[in-house]
Design a protein around this motif. Structure first.
Motif, PDB file in Angstrom:
ATOM      1  N   ALA A 193       0.831  -1.206   0.000  1.00 40.81           N
ATOM      2  CA  ALA A 193       0.000   0.000   0.000  1.00 40.81           C
ATOM      3  C   ALA A 193       0.865   1.256   0.000  1.00 40.81           C
ATOM      4  CB  ALA A 193      -0.926  -0.001   1.220  1.00 40.81           C
ATOM      5  N   THR A 194       1.916   1.259   0.823  1.00 38.97           N
ATOM      6  CA  THR A 194       2.800   2.421   0.888  1.00 38.97           C
ATOM      7  C   THR A 194       3.493   2.665  -0.443  1.00 38.97           C
ATOM      8  OG1 THR A 194       3.197   2.061   3.244  1.00 38.97           O
ATOM      9  CG2 THR A 194       4.797   3.420   2.058  1.00 38.97           C
ATOM     10  N   ALA A 195       3.983   1.597  -1.058  1.00 37.17           N
ATOM     11  CA  ALA A 195       4.661   1.734  -2.355  1.00 37.17           C
ATOM     12  C   ALA A 195       3.716   2.293  -3.408  1.00 37.17           C
ATOM     13  CB  ALA A 195       5.211   0.385  -2.794  1.00 37.17           C
ATOM     14  N   LEU A 196       2.467   1.851  -3.404  1.00 36.03           N
ATOM     15  CA  LEU A 196       1.494   2.342  -4.380  1.00 36.03           C
ATOM     16  C   LEU A 196       1.164   3.810  -4.142  1.00 36.03           C
ATOM     17  CD1 LEU A 196      -0.879  -0.752  -4.451  1.00 36.03           C
ATOM     18  CD2 LEU A 196       0.600   0.017  -6.313  1.00 36.03           C
ATOM     19  N   MET A 197       1.094   4.223  -2.875  1.00 32.68           N
ATOM     20  CA  MET A 197       0.831   5.626  -2.575  1.00 32.68           C
ATOM     21  C   MET A 197       1.944   6.522  -3.114  1.00 32.68           C
ATOM     22  SD  MET A 197      -1.984   5.401  -0.925  1.00 32.68           S
ATOM     23  CE  MET A 197      -2.256   3.817  -1.703  1.00 32.68           C
ATOM     24  N   ALA A 254      -2.813   8.702  -7.743  1.00 36.35           N
ATOM     25  CA  ALA A 254      -3.202   9.685  -8.758  1.00 36.35           C
ATOM     26  C   ALA A 254      -4.024  10.816  -8.144  1.00 36.35           C
ATOM     27  CB  ALA A 254      -3.988   8.993  -9.871  1.00 36.35           C
ATOM     28  N   LEU A 255      -4.916  10.467  -7.206  1.00 35.56           N
ATOM     29  CA  LEU A 255      -5.742  11.495  -6.569  1.00 35.56           C
ATOM     30  C   LEU A 255      -4.913  12.392  -5.658  1.00 35.56           C
ATOM     31  CD1 LEU A 255      -8.956   9.433  -5.765  1.00 35.56           C
ATOM     32  CD2 LEU A 255      -8.800  11.405  -7.291  1.00 35.56           C
ATOM     33  N   PHE A 256      -3.938  11.825  -4.953  1.00 35.69           N
ATOM     34  CA  PHE A 256      -3.039  12.663  -4.164  1.00 35.69           C
ATOM     35  C   PHE A 256      -2.278  13.619  -5.081  1.00 35.69           C
ATOM     36  CE2 PHE A 256      -3.143   9.491  -0.558  1.00 35.69           C
ATOM     37  CZ  PHE A 256      -3.598  10.387   0.395  1.00 35.69           C
ATOM     38  N   GLY A 257      -1.870  13.109  -6.254  1.00 37.02           N
ATOM     39  CA  GLY A 257      -1.211  13.977  -7.222  1.00 37.02           C
ATOM     40  C   GLY A 257      -2.133  15.077  -7.711  1.00 37.02           C
ATOM     41  N   LEU A 258      -3.383  14.728  -7.990  1.00 36.91           N
ATOM     42  CA  LEU A 258      -4.357  15.717  -8.441  1.00 36.91           C
ATOM     43  C   LEU A 258      -4.601  16.776  -7.368  1.00 36.91           C
ATOM     44  CD1 LEU A 258      -6.370  16.589 -10.634  1.00 36.91           C
ATOM     45  CD2 LEU A 258      -8.066  15.080  -9.566  1.00 36.91           C
ATOM     46  N   SER A 259      -4.634  16.366  -6.104  1.00 37.53           N
ATOM     47  CA  SER A 259      -4.852  17.334  -5.028  1.00 37.53           C
ATOM     48  C   SER A 259      -3.696  18.327  -4.958  1.00 37.53           C
ATOM     49  CB  SER A 259      -5.019  16.618  -3.687  1.00 37.53           C
ATOM     50  OG  SER A 259      -3.799  16.047  -3.234  1.00 37.53           O
ATOM     51  N   ALA A 260      -2.460  17.841  -5.120  1.00 35.68           N
ATOM     52  CA  ALA A 260      -1.302  18.743  -5.096  1.00 35.68           C
ATOM     53  C   ALA A 260      -1.338  19.714  -6.269  1.00 35.68           C
ATOM     54  CB  ALA A 260      -0.012  17.937  -5.119  1.00 35.68           C
ATOM     55  N   VAL A 261      -1.778  19.233  -7.438  1.00 39.11           N
ATOM     56  CA  VAL A 261      -1.924  20.116  -8.600  1.00 39.11           C
ATOM     57  C   VAL A 261      -2.995  21.177  -8.316  1.00 39.11           C
ATOM     58  CG1 VAL A 261      -2.731  20.224 -10.996  1.00 39.11           C
ATOM     59  CG2 VAL A 261      -1.101  18.475 -10.313  1.00 39.11           C
ATOM     60  N   GLY A 262      -4.076  20.778  -7.662  1.00 39.13           N
ATOM     61  CA  GLY A 262      -5.105  21.741  -7.305  1.00 39.13           C
ATOM     62  C   GLY A 262      -4.568  22.837  -6.400  1.00 39.13           C
ATOM     63  N   PHE A 263      -3.810  22.451  -5.380  1.00 39.40           N
ATOM     64  CA  PHE A 263      -3.252  23.442  -4.460  1.00 39.40           C
ATOM     65  C   PHE A 263      -2.236  24.343  -5.166  1.00 39.40           C
ATOM     66  CE2 PHE A 263      -4.029  19.879  -1.208  1.00 39.40           C
ATOM     67  CZ  PHE A 263      -5.328  20.308  -1.002  1.00 39.40           C
ATOM     68  N   ARG A 264      -1.398  23.740  -6.006  1.00 45.54           N
ATOM     69  CA  ARG A 264      -0.425  24.520  -6.780  1.00 45.54           C
ATOM     70  C   ARG A 264      -1.146  25.497  -7.714  1.00 45.54           C
ATOM     71  NH1 ARG A 264       4.563  26.845  -7.946  1.00 45.54           N
ATOM     72  NH2 ARG A 264       5.166  26.495 -10.105  1.00 45.54           N
ATOM     73  N   GLY A 265      -2.212  25.031  -8.380  1.00 44.99           N
ATOM     74  CA  GLY A 265      -2.982  25.895  -9.264  1.00 44.99           C
ATOM     75  C   GLY A 265      -3.632  27.042  -8.513  1.00 44.99           C
ATOM     76  N   ALA A 266      -4.136  26.768  -7.303  1.00 44.14           N
ATOM     77  CA  ALA A 266      -4.759  27.821  -6.497  1.00 44.14           C
ATOM     78  C   ALA A 266      -3.736  28.890  -6.123  1.00 44.14           C
ATOM     79  CB  ALA A 266      -5.369  27.212  -5.238  1.00 44.14           C
ATOM     80  N   VAL A 325       4.879  10.639 -10.023  1.00 43.86           N
ATOM     81  CA  VAL A 325       4.810  10.383 -11.463  1.00 43.86           C
ATOM     82  C   VAL A 325       3.511  10.944 -12.037  1.00 43.86           C
ATOM     83  CG1 VAL A 325       4.765   8.617 -13.248  1.00 43.86           C
ATOM     84  CG2 VAL A 325       6.258   8.340 -11.272  1.00 43.86           C
ATOM     85  N   THR A 326       2.380  10.558 -11.437  1.00 42.12           N
ATOM     86  CA  THR A 326       1.098  11.067 -11.924  1.00 42.12           C
ATOM     87  C   THR A 326       0.993  12.575 -11.711  1.00 42.12           C
ATOM     88  OG1 THR A 326       0.091  10.499  -9.780  1.00 42.12           O
ATOM     89  CG2 THR A 326      -0.086   8.892 -11.548  1.00 42.12           C
ATOM     90  N   LEU A 327       1.588  13.055 -10.635  1.00 41.56           N
ATOM     91  CA  LEU A 327       1.571  14.482 -10.335  1.00 41.56           C
ATOM     92  C   LEU A 327       2.296  15.280 -11.413  1.00 41.56           C
ATOM     93  CD1 LEU A 327       1.213  16.989  -8.622  1.00 41.56           C
ATOM     94  CD2 LEU A 327       2.982  16.156  -7.077  1.00 41.56           C
ATOM     95  N   ALA A 328       3.456  14.792 -11.849  1.00 40.54           N
ATOM     96  CA  ALA A 328       4.217  15.478 -12.894  1.00 40.54           C
ATOM     97  C   ALA A 328       3.437  15.519 -14.200  1.00 40.54           C
ATOM     98  CB  ALA A 328       5.559  14.782 -13.103  1.00 40.54           C
ATOM     99  N   ILE A 329       2.775  14.410 -14.540  1.00 43.79           N
ATOM    100  CA  ILE A 329       2.010  14.347 -15.789  1.00 43.79           C
ATOM    101  C   ILE A 329       0.795  15.268 -15.730  1.00 43.79           C
ATOM    102  CG2 ILE A 329       0.659  12.835 -17.287  1.00 43.79           C
ATOM    103  CD1 ILE A 329       2.512  10.540 -16.393  1.00 43.79           C
ATOM    104  N   ILE A 330       0.049  15.208 -14.613  1.00 42.99           N
ATOM    105  CA  ILE A 330      -1.132  16.057 -14.461  1.00 42.99           C
ATOM    106  C   ILE A 330      -0.726  17.527 -14.442  1.00 42.99           C
ATOM    107  CG2 ILE A 330      -3.067  16.659 -12.957  1.00 42.99           C
ATOM    108  CD1 ILE A 330      -3.051  13.761 -11.963  1.00 42.99           C
ATOM    109  N   GLY A 331       0.374  17.844 -13.756  1.00 45.81           N
ATOM    110  CA  GLY A 331       0.850  19.220 -13.709  1.00 45.81           C
ATOM    111  C   GLY A 331       1.221  19.750 -15.076  1.00 45.81           C
ATOM    112  N   ALA A 332       1.815  18.889 -15.902  1.00 41.85           N
ATOM    113  CA  ALA A 332       2.177  19.303 -17.260  1.00 41.85           C
ATOM    114  C   ALA A 332       0.937  19.575 -18.098  1.00 41.85           C
ATOM    115  CB  ALA A 332       3.038  18.227 -17.914  1.00 41.85           C
ATOM    116  N   VAL A 333      -0.104  18.760 -17.917  1.00 42.27           N
ATOM    117  CA  VAL A 333      -1.330  18.912 -18.716  1.00 42.27           C
ATOM    118  C   VAL A 333      -2.182  20.088 -18.220  1.00 42.27           C
ATOM    119  CG1 VAL A 333      -3.503  17.802 -19.362  1.00 42.27           C
ATOM    120  CG2 VAL A 333      -1.381  16.477 -19.332  1.00 42.27           C
ATOM    121  N   VAL A 334      -2.381  20.173 -16.901  1.00 42.84           N
ATOM    122  CA  VAL A 334      -3.302  21.165 -16.340  1.00 42.84           C
ATOM    123  C   VAL A 334      -2.656  22.538 -16.194  1.00 42.84           C
ATOM    124  CG1 VAL A 334      -4.741  21.737 -14.341  1.00 42.84           C
ATOM    125  CG2 VAL A 334      -4.591  19.373 -15.137  1.00 42.84           C
ATOM    126  N   LEU A 335      -1.407  22.569 -15.711  1.00 41.36           N
ATOM    127  CA  LEU A 335      -0.742  23.845 -15.414  1.00 41.36           C
ATOM    128  C   LEU A 335       0.348  24.195 -16.417  1.00 41.36           C
ATOM    129  CD1 LEU A 335      -0.396  23.454 -11.529  1.00 41.36           C
ATOM    130  CD2 LEU A 335      -2.226  24.588 -12.816  1.00 41.36           C
TER     131      LEU A 335
END
Length: 292
Positions: free
Chosen positions: A95-99, A157-169, A104-114
């Motif tokens: 579980a920890t390794a998957l979290m 992926a959702l933790f990554g999305l949350s960080a992108v949301g905070f960065r975007g804000a 990785v997902t954060l970098a990809i989402i950040g590139a697409v969204v921001l």
């Protein structure tokens, strides 16, 4: 390089918060213990913002900043739910390794969204550090079921999305000091999350709500540490892409392995040593890329 210091402080404070919060899970349940970080963290963050407002002007919150904050707040709650679901159906190591696939997902989402840069060197550094976490976790992947693996990846992926949301804000705010910006978005985030969790507890789990009130002393310490850690995460997000912050935070795994070896005399396998080496190498490459 202020973001480096902020990230390391946040990681240490989060470890302390987890320690303070861990005993609550057995007494008031996972949802109740999770709610503590939001509900009891909000007063401390709001008080800090009130004190800071005497020396600095608070930034106006436009609709774009509010939308990104809501995205981050909701994604973080959903990620926590998927994390708990994964831990219930799988070993802690897996579980920890998957979290920790979050960067990785954060970098990809950040590139697409921001539209944040995602060069080959930066992506290599993130991938190296993430692979290092997977190896150092000591997880036995042959025993991993498909469903927990999928929920774990969704949580990351959702933790990554949350960080992108905070960065975007934070990027949506007008120019100003990064500390007051970070504290403003933190208070808004905790307010949204506290309201959502209180509605859930009142409607679905009143026993957990009563448990939170009964354990108010421990909840206060966990809330204070949580707000402190979140403030420094947000400071990091205000100064550099969120993927940089979350990748650097992976050194926490190395610290944990060192402590377990020296304090608890636990043996470290060759695979775990290789994983820690990859984490250090990945973080080193990331810092080299970030400072050029």
């Amino acid at each position: 390089m202020i973001w480096v210091a902020a990230t390391l402080i946040a990681a240490l404070a989060q470890t302390a918060r987890n320690a303070a919060q861990s005993g609550l899970t057995a007494r008031i349940g996972t949802i109740g213990a999770t709610s503590v970080r939001f509900i009891f963290g909000l007063p401390f963050a709001a008080l800090a913002l009130l004190c800071l407002s005497a020396f600095a002007d608070l930034p106006p919150i436009a609709l774009r900043a509010l939308a990104f904050t809501a995205l981050g707040a909701v994604a973080q709650i959903a990620a926590t739910a998927f994390m708990l679901l994964t831990m219930r159906g799988q070993s802690f190591g897996i579980a920890t390794a998957l979290m920790k696939t979050e960067p990785v997902t954060l970098a990809i989402i950040g590139a697409v969204v921001l539209a944040e840069p995602l060069g080959p060197a930066r992506m290599t550094a993130i991938a190296m550090a993430t692979l290092g976490v997977v190896l150092s976790s000591g997880a036995r992947w042959s025993r991993a079921g498909l469903r927990p693996v999928l929920t774990g990846l969704v949580a990351g992926a959702l933790f990554g999305l949350s960080a992108v949301g905070f960065r975007g804000a934070l990027l949506s705010l007008p120019p100003g000091g990064y500390v007051v910006h970070a504290l403003t978005i933190l208070v808004l985030t905790l307010a949204l999350q506290s309201a959502a969790m209180l509605v859930w507890l009142i409607m679905v789990d009143r026993a957990a709500l009563r448990g939170i009130v009964a354990e108010w002393r421990v909840s206060l310490s966990a809330g204070a540490l949580g707000a402190f850690a979140s403030l420094f995460w947000f400071i990091g997000f205000a100064l550099t892409p969120a993927a940089n912050v979350r990748t650097l935070a992976l050194v926490e795994v190395v610290f944990a392995q060192i402590v377990s070896g020296r304090v608890f005399r636990e043996r470290t396998s060759k695979r775990q040593l290789a994983g820690m080496a990859l984490i250090v190498a990945g973080v080193g490459l990331l810092l080299a890329v970030a400072t050029t």
